[in-house]
Write an enzyme that holds these catalytic residues in place. Sequence first.
Site, PDB file in Angstrom:
ATOM      1  N   HIS A   1       3.767  11.254   5.622  1.00 15.61           N
ATOM      2  CA  HIS A   1       3.135  11.258   6.940  1.00 15.61           C
ATOM      3  C   HIS A   1       4.120  10.753   7.985  1.00 15.61           C
ATOM      4  CE1 HIS A   1      -1.072  10.739   4.889  1.00 15.61           C
ATOM      5  NE2 HIS A   1      -0.627  11.978   4.837  1.00 15.61           N
TER       6      HIS A   1
ATOM      7  N   HIS B   1       5.454   7.119   6.371  1.00 10.06           N
ATOM      8  CA  HIS B   1       5.168   6.502   5.074  1.00 10.06           C
ATOM      9  C   HIS B   1       4.756   7.584   4.089  1.00 10.06           C
ATOM     10  CE1 HIS B   1       1.058   6.259   7.018  1.00 10.06           C
ATOM     11  NE2 HIS B   1       0.799   6.902   5.901  1.00 10.06           N
TER      12      HIS B   1
ATOM     13  N   HIS C   1       0.813  -1.208   0.000  1.00 12.48           N
ATOM     14  CA  HIS C   1       0.000   0.000   0.000  1.00 12.48           C
ATOM     15  C   HIS C   1       0.847   1.258   0.000  1.00 12.48           C
ATOM     16  CE1 HIS C   1      -3.406  -2.601   0.868  1.00 12.48           C
ATOM     17  NE2 HIS C   1      -2.707  -3.129   1.852  1.00 12.48           N
TER      18      HIS C   1
ATOM     19  N   THR D   1      -6.161   7.293   7.169  1.00  6.00           N
ATOM     20  CA  THR D   1      -6.652   7.352   5.786  1.00  6.00           C
ATOM     21  C   THR D   1      -6.656   5.982   5.123  1.00  6.00           C
ATOM     22  OG1 THR D   1      -4.440   7.889   4.960  1.00  6.00           O
ATOM     23  CG2 THR D   1      -5.896   9.744   5.526  1.00  6.00           C
ATOM     24  N   THR D   2      -6.432   4.941   5.903  1.00  5.31           N
ATOM     25  CA  THR D   2      -6.546   3.567   5.436  1.00  5.31           C
ATOM     26  C   THR D   2      -7.415   2.804   6.438  1.00  5.31           C
ATOM     27  OG1 THR D   2      -4.545   2.908   6.638  1.00  5.31           O
ATOM     28  CG2 THR D   2      -4.278   3.554   4.328  1.00  5.31           C
TER      29      THR D   2
ATOM     30  N   HIS E   1       2.379   8.722   0.288  1.00  5.23           N
ATOM     31  CA  HIS E   1       1.285   8.515  -0.659  1.00  5.23           C
ATOM     32  C   HIS E   1       1.630   9.293  -1.919  1.00  5.23           C
ATOM     33  CE1 HIS E   1      -1.514   6.772   2.373  1.00  5.23           C
ATOM     34  NE2 HIS E   1      -0.824   7.549   3.203  1.00  5.23           N
TER      35      HIS E   1
END
Length: 314
Positions: free
Chosen positions: A149, A124, A90, A232-233, A126
């Site tokens: 993040h 992590h 992810h 957000t996951t 995005h």
Amino acid sequence: MKLYSTAVEAVIAAVLIFGVHNASVSGHRFGYSKPEQRRWSKSHESCAGKHQSPIAVTSSRAIPLNMPAIEMVGYNNLLPGPIKLHNNGHSVSLAIPKTDPSKGKHPYVFGGKLENEYELEGLHFHWGDKNNRGAEHVMNDIRYPLEMHIIHRNKKYKSVGEALGYSDGLTVLGFFYQVTEHDSHEIASLMRTFPMIEEFDQQVHLNHTFTLNSLLGNLDMTRFYTYKGSLTTPPCSEAVTWILFPEVLDISITQIRRFRMLDTGLHGSPMVDNFRALQPLGNRRIFVRKVNARNTALDSLRSEIDHTKWDWVY
């Protein structure tokens, strides 16, 4: 305020956010297509909550507020190793070991509207398939191509699993990147290891360490936006105080293409557009820190004092 607490969802969240691997949930996968995102709430009730993230942030709708700067204690010190870089299907996540108590305190943050100290857990990213998308939050109608993040846990909770059960459990610092012609020195050391984690579930322990501030360069962090939101996951726990910095970091075309070369492990699909759709703001308020010449000077002085104090203690 206590939200909820289930052992399975806490473990799943740890896997997805921090890349912590656990055999009982390692097969938990989800997709980012519109139909797949709509299905998140069928397995995780919180994903249909009223305080979800990400959101669109607009300066004209934010409430200016006099509040302390975000103090980042230990951000100038080398992180304890070995640091693990993980392709979890992810995102790219960094798991950072806890600092040996005999060598000082683990990095933490406080200030803004936070009422406690929040200890570093990991970070992590995005990103998008194109340069006009990728970041999760939208800032003044701009969706940047990459968002980082940095996750912190409220020190009053013993674990991330426990923290996810409370509205003040986590705080996440969000940073945006814009594409430029030249490589970014700040992120270059991480990018060198990306060929070793191109395939799903590949992970590598870095043979070097770095400071968190080295990732942030000379970014001006005196001004920021903050609001109450969620992961957000999945499981979308509404346990996050978001702190978003509007000044952007740089990344080159070559560097962001390396993110896009990573694989999800799902039928050879590249890991791109791993951002959640914008969520309704609802009755929530977004605050922005008031900044003027006087408090900027005070922040600079306090930063110098803190760095002098803590760099020697750690």
